[in-house]
Design a protein around this motif. Structure first.
Motif, PDB file in Angstrom:
ATOM      1  N   ALA A   1       0.828  -1.203   0.000  1.00 17.56           N
ATOM      2  CA  ALA A   1       0.000   0.000   0.000  1.00 17.56           C
ATOM      3  C   ALA A   1       0.867   1.261   0.000  1.00 17.56           C
ATOM      4  N   ALA A   2       2.005   1.213   0.703  1.00 12.34           N
ATOM      5  CA  ALA A   2       2.920   2.360   0.729  1.00 12.34           C
ATOM      6  C   ALA A   2       3.475   2.646  -0.663  1.00 12.34           C
ATOM      7  N   VAL A   3       3.853   1.587  -1.375  1.00 14.90           N
ATOM      8  CA  VAL A   3       4.380   1.750  -2.733  1.00 14.90           C
ATOM      9  C   VAL A   3       3.314   2.370  -3.639  1.00 14.90           C
ATOM     10  N   ILE A   4       2.081   1.910  -3.522  1.00 12.79           N
ATOM     11  CA  ILE A   4       0.998   2.450  -4.339  1.00 12.79           C
ATOM     12  C   ILE A   4       0.756   3.920  -4.005  1.00 12.79           C
ATOM     13  N   ALA A   5       0.685   4.241  -2.704  1.00 12.05           N
ATOM     14  CA  ALA A   5       0.449   5.629  -2.286  1.00 12.05           C
ATOM     15  C   ALA A   5       1.532   6.562  -2.810  1.00 12.05           C
ATOM     16  N   GLY A   6       2.776   6.069  -2.811  1.00  7.93           N
ATOM     17  CA  GLY A   6       3.883   6.923  -3.216  1.00  7.93           C
ATOM     18  C   GLY A   6       4.128   7.000  -4.711  1.00  7.93           C
ATOM     19  N   SER A   7       3.486   6.119  -5.488  1.00  8.69           N
ATOM     20  CA  SER A   7       3.831   6.079  -6.920  1.00  8.69           C
ATOM     21  C   SER A   7       2.657   6.233  -7.875  1.00  8.69           C
ATOM     22  N   HIS A   8       1.428   6.292  -7.389  1.00 11.74           N
ATOM     23  CA  HIS A   8       0.296   6.290  -8.327  1.00 11.74           C
ATOM     24  C   HIS A   8       0.083   7.621  -9.040  1.00 11.74           C
ATOM     25  N   HIS A   9       0.842   8.673  -8.621  1.00 11.81           N
ATOM     26  CA  HIS A   9       0.780   9.952  -9.339  1.00 11.81           C
ATOM     27  C   HIS A   9       2.000  10.166 -10.247  1.00 11.81           C
ATOM     28  N   GLU A  10       2.869   9.151 -10.324  1.00 11.39           N
ATOM     29  CA  GLU A  10       3.960   9.221 -11.300  1.00 11.39           C
ATOM     30  C   GLU A  10       3.374   9.025 -12.699  1.00 11.39           C
ATOM     31  N   LYS A  11       4.039   9.590 -13.702  1.00 14.07           N
ATOM     32  CA  LYS A  11       3.563   9.457 -15.081  1.00 14.07           C
ATOM     33  C   LYS A  11       4.598   8.718 -15.922  1.00 14.07           C
ATOM     34  N   PHE A  12       4.116   8.001 -16.889  1.00 18.01           N
ATOM     35  CA  PHE A  12       4.979   7.126 -17.677  1.00 18.01           C
ATOM     36  C   PHE A  12       6.102   7.895 -18.374  1.00 18.01           C
ATOM     37  N   ASP A  13       5.843   9.179 -18.702  1.00 16.04           N
ATOM     38  CA  ASP A  13       6.876   9.978 -19.389  1.00 16.04           C
ATOM     39  C   ASP A  13       7.801  10.703 -18.426  1.00 16.04           C
ATOM     40  N   GLY A  14       7.616  10.500 -17.119  1.00 17.74           N
ATOM     41  CA  GLY A  14       8.510  11.101 -16.130  1.00 17.74           C
ATOM     42  C   GLY A  14       8.079  12.464 -15.633  1.00 17.74           C
ATOM     43  N   SER A  15       6.898  12.922 -15.999  1.00 11.74           N
ATOM     44  CA  SER A  15       6.456  14.264 -15.617  1.00 11.74           C
ATOM     45  C   SER A  15       5.573  14.270 -14.370  1.00 11.74           C
ATOM     46  N   GLY A  16       5.409  13.107 -13.713  1.00  5.55           N
ATOM     47  CA  GLY A  16       4.543  13.035 -12.544  1.00  5.55           C
ATOM     48  C   GLY A  16       5.262  13.397 -11.259  1.00  5.55           C
ATOM     49  N   TYR A  17       4.666  13.030 -10.145  1.00 11.59           N
ATOM     50  CA  TYR A  17       5.246  13.332  -8.839  1.00 11.59           C
ATOM     51  C   TYR A  17       4.994  12.148  -7.902  1.00 11.59           C
ATOM     52  N   PRO A  18       5.751  12.006  -6.811  1.00 15.89           N
ATOM     53  CA  PRO A  18       6.704  12.987  -6.246  1.00 15.89           C
ATOM     54  C   PRO A  18       8.145  12.813  -6.734  1.00 15.89           C
TER      55      PRO A  18
END
Length: 345
Positions: free
Chosen positions: A251-268
Motif C-alpha cells: 500500500a505504501a508503494v501504491i500511495a507513493g507512486s500512483h501519481h507518477e507518469k509514464f513519461d517522467g512528468s509526474g510526482y513525487p
C-alpha cells in the motif's frame, strides 16, 4: 489397518492371510497378480505390504519402485518375503524400497513381531502426518486472521481519509476493482491480485495531511496550493511504510507512486517507464478513470466516452500502454463495476 499381501502362490496367500488375521485391527487383502495389486494401490493406501520376492511377470524388485511412485505410498512399510538367503538379494531389495525381510518358510512368531513393528511405525507416521496437517491448518487460520485484521485496518484508515476527502467511499471500491481487472489481464498471480485489491484503497491516505482549504477548495488550485497537495503522495508512503506488514508495504508503494507518469512528468519522484512500480502504474489508470467519471463538488462527472478519449490520448505519456490495454481488455467488467458501485445521490 489394511495389510496388502502380494504372492503368486495361493497357499502362501492363505498362510499369510491367516497370520495377519491374528493381529487385532488388521484387514488382510490378498492378490496373486502384482499388476492388480498395483491397480488397487493406485486407488487406495495400504498400511503394510507383504511382498513375495520371486513372482512371474512382475517380480518383487520390479513391484517396489512402481509401488513407491504411487501417491501416498512412499512411506508405506514393505515387508519382503524371500527364500533367498544371499546378502546381495537383500541389498537390491533395500535399494528398491523394502523396509524389512522374512525368510521362507515363515516363522509365525517372527512374522507377528516384524509385522507389528512395521504397523507401529506406520501408525506413528500417520499420527505425525495428521499432526503436521493440524499444525498447517492452524497456521492457515492464524494467517487468515492476520489478513482479516490488516484489511480491517486498511478499511478504517481509508474511511479516515474519506471523511476529509470529497471523494466517496464508492470511489475506493470501484478503483480497487478496476485495479484487479487490470492486474488480471496482465496475468498477475492470484496472490498478487489479492494484495493489489486490498492495498489499492489506501492510495490517497496521505490526504489526511492536506489542509482543508486546499483539499476542499471548490475551484482550481494555484501553483503553490498544488505543490502542497502533491505532498499527499509522500505523506501516504511515510504513514504506510512504517508498518512491517507486507500488505502495508505494498500500500505504501501504491500511495507513493500512483501519481507518477509514464513519461517522467509526474510526482513525487518524477519516475518514468518501468521505473514506476507496476502496482503504481495500474492504480494510476484505475484512479484517474474513476475520478474523471465521478461527480465532485468542484467538477461535473465526465461522460464515459470523454474519459476513454482522455486515457487513449495520454496513453504512453501519463499511462503505461500495457496497463491501458489491460484496462480496455476488461471493458465489460469495468462497466459492470461502475454500475454496481454507484455513488449515492
Amino acid at each position: 489397518m489394511k495389510v496388502l499381501i502380494v504372492d503368486d502362490t495361493p497357499i502362501n496367500l492363505l498362510l499369510l492371510k491367516s497370520l495377519v488375521a491374528k493381529i487385532e485391527g488388521c484387514e488382510p487383502l490378498t492378490y496373486e497378480d502384482p499388476a492388480k495389486a498395483l491397480a488397487w494401490c493406485a486407488e487406495h493406501e495400504p498400511d503394510l505390504v507383504l511382498l513375495d520376492y520371486m513372482m512371474p511377470n512382475i517380480s518383487g524388485l520390479e513391484f517396489l519402485p512402481r509401488f513407491r511412485a504411487l501417491p501416498g505410498c512412499s512411506e508405506v512399510p514393505v515387508l519382503m518375503v524371500t527364500a533367498d538367503h544371499e546378502a546381495e538379494v537383500r541389498y537390491r531389495a533395500l535399494d528398491a524400497g523394502a523396509n524389512d525381510f522374512l525368510t521362507k518358510p515363515v516363522d509365525r512368531i517372527e512374522f507377528l513381531a516384524r509385522a507389528k513393528n512395521m504397523l507401529a511405525l506406520r501408525t506413528s507416521h500417520k499420527q505425525l502426518a495428521n499432526r503436521a496437517e493440524w499444525l498447517a491448518d492452524e497456521v492457515r487460520k492464524a494467517t487468515a486472521e492476520i489478513v482479516r485484521r490488516e484489511r480491517e485496518t486498511i478499511f478504517c484508515l481509508s474511511r479516515a481519509a474519506e471523511y476529509r476527502d470529497p471523494e466517496t467511499g464508492a470511489h475506493i471500491v470501484r478503483m480497487a476493482h478496476y485495479s484487479r481487472i487490470i492486474g488480471r489481464n496482465l496475468n498477475l498471480p492470484e496472490a498478487e491480485l489479492d494484495m493489489l485489491f486490498d492495498a489499492a484503497p489506501m492510495h490517497d491516505i496521505g490526504k489526511v495531511g492536506t489542509p482543508d482549504n486546499i483539499l476542499l477548495k471548490p475551484g482550481r488550485l494555484d501553483d503553490a496550493e498544488f505543490e502542497i497537495m502533491k505532498r499527499h503522495a509522500t505523506i501516504g508512503y511515510e504513514i504506510l511504510h512504517a508498518s512491517d506488514s507486507p500488505l502495508m508495504q505494498v500500500a505504501a508503494v501504491i500511495a507513493g507512486s500512483h501519481h507518477e507518469k509514464f513519461d517522467g512528468s509526474g510526482y513525487p519522484a518524477k519516475l518514468s517507464g518501468e521505473n514506476i512500480p507496476l502496482f503504481g502504474r495500474i492504480v494510476a489508470v484505475a484512479d484517474v478513470f474513476d475520478a474523471l467519471t465521478s461527480e465532485r463538488p468542484y467538477k461535473r462527472a465526465w461522460k464515459v466516452d470523454e474519459a476513454v478519449a482522455f486515457l487513449r490520448e495520454w496513453n504512453g505519456r501519463h499511462f503505461d500502454p500495457r496497463c491501458i490495454d489491460a484496462f480496455f481488455k476488461g471493458w465489460d467488467d469495468v462497466l459492470a463495476i461502475k454500475e454496481q458501485f454507484r455513488d449515492e445521490e
